[in-house]
Design a protein around this motif. Structure first.
Motif, short mmCIF file in Angstrom:
data_model
loop_
_atom_site.label_atom_id
_atom_site.label_comp_id
_atom_site.label_asym_id
_atom_site.label_seq_id
_atom_site.Cartn_x
_atom_site.Cartn_y
_atom_site.Cartn_z
N UNK A 185 42.90 33.94 35.61
CA UNK A 185 43.01 34.67 36.87
C UNK A 185 42.84 33.81 38.12
N UNK A 186 41.96 32.82 38.07
CA UNK A 186 41.78 31.96 39.25
C UNK A 186 43.05 31.18 39.55
N UNK A 187 43.68 30.67 38.50
CA UNK A 187 44.94 29.92 38.66
C UNK A 187 46.02 30.85 39.19
N UNK A 188 46.06 32.09 38.65
CA UNK A 188 47.03 33.08 39.11
C UNK A 188 46.87 33.30 40.61
N UNK A 189 45.64 33.51 41.08
CA UNK A 189 45.39 33.77 42.50
C UNK A 189 45.85 32.59 43.35
N UNK A 228 50.08 30.19 46.93
CA UNK A 228 51.06 29.13 47.22
C UNK A 228 52.47 29.71 47.33
N UNK A 229 52.81 30.61 46.44
CA UNK A 229 54.13 31.25 46.50
C UNK A 229 54.27 32.08 47.77
N UNK A 230 53.21 32.76 48.15
CA UNK A 230 53.25 33.56 49.38
C UNK A 230 53.39 32.65 50.60
N UNK A 231 52.75 31.50 50.57
CA UNK A 231 52.91 30.54 51.68
C UNK A 231 54.34 30.04 51.73
N UNK A 258 44.57 41.75 45.33
CA UNK A 258 44.87 40.32 45.42
C UNK A 258 45.94 40.06 46.49
N UNK A 259 47.04 40.80 46.43
CA UNK A 259 48.16 40.59 47.36
C UNK A 259 47.75 40.82 48.81
N UNK A 260 47.00 41.89 49.04
CA UNK A 260 46.57 42.21 50.40
C UNK A 260 45.61 41.14 50.92
N UNK A 268 38.52 36.24 39.12
CA UNK A 268 38.26 35.67 37.81
C UNK A 268 37.08 36.34 37.12
N UNK A 269 36.00 36.51 37.85
CA UNK A 269 34.83 37.17 37.28
C UNK A 269 35.12 38.61 36.91
#
Length: 180
Positions: free
Chosen positions: A80-84, A89-92, A141-143, A168-169
């Motif tokens: 999950x941390x890598x996903x976030x 990065x994709x949003x940037x 996450x997205x918001x 992640x937690x």
């Protein structure tokens, strides 16, 4: 798609993005877009029935881009941390979309992302119903990440790490097999 259609759609989208940098989306008119894109209204309506249809297509394109450049549904569940971090990065990289639209529009993006991730799960013969509440997590996450796009870069990096750790937690504490 015909090259002329691509060029016209790109001109409409670019005009819309330029206007979004100047004013809120709800104040933008088709007349302003066609003037900026140097086309007529008939041409706009040949490609989009409404302004909402334009925004919808932009959301879908952005979601598709993000999904093509990420490891998909399993990354959220297993890393999950890598996903976030990757999603941020994709949003940037798609800041034309996320950098100008109000944060409130990210709920649509989260819905598209959820649907696409559920489709990925189905393709892997996994029942997406196991993850029926993942939409709430994706909206959170997205918001949060969309908000970071508008923050000071140094502060954004620190907050990104806080969001990644929090998600992640939370993901690790949930039992996905019993409908989160």
């Amino acid at each position: 798609m015909d090259l002329r259609v691509k060029k016209t759609k790109r001109a409409i989208q670019n005009a819309f993005y330029e206007l979004l940098r100047e004013k809120p989306a709800e104040k933008i008119t088709v007349t302003e877009i066609v003037r900026r894109a140097e086309i007529n209204k008939t041409t706009f309506y040949a490609h989009y029935e409404t302004l909402d249809a334009l925004v919808d297509e932009l959301e879908q394109q952005t979601t598709q881009y993000v999904l093509e450049h990420m490891d998909g549904a399993y990354q959220l569940l297993e890393q999950p941390e890598v996903f976030v971090r990757n999603l941020f990065e994709m949003m940037k990289q798609t800041s034309d979309f996320f950098g100008v639209l109000p944060i409130s529009t990210t709920s649509h993006f989260a819905q598209y992302l959820q649907s696409a991730m559920q489709a990925q799960l189905r393709q892997q013969n996994i029942d997406p119903a196991q993850y029926e509440n993942i939409g709430a997590l994706l909206t959170f996450i997205s918001t949060g990440l969309a908000g970071l796009l508008h923050a000071d870069p140094a502060l954004a990096q620190h907050q990104l790490e806080l969001i990644a750790a929090f998600v992640g937690g939370g993901v690790r504490s949930l039992n996905f097999n019993s409908n989160i």
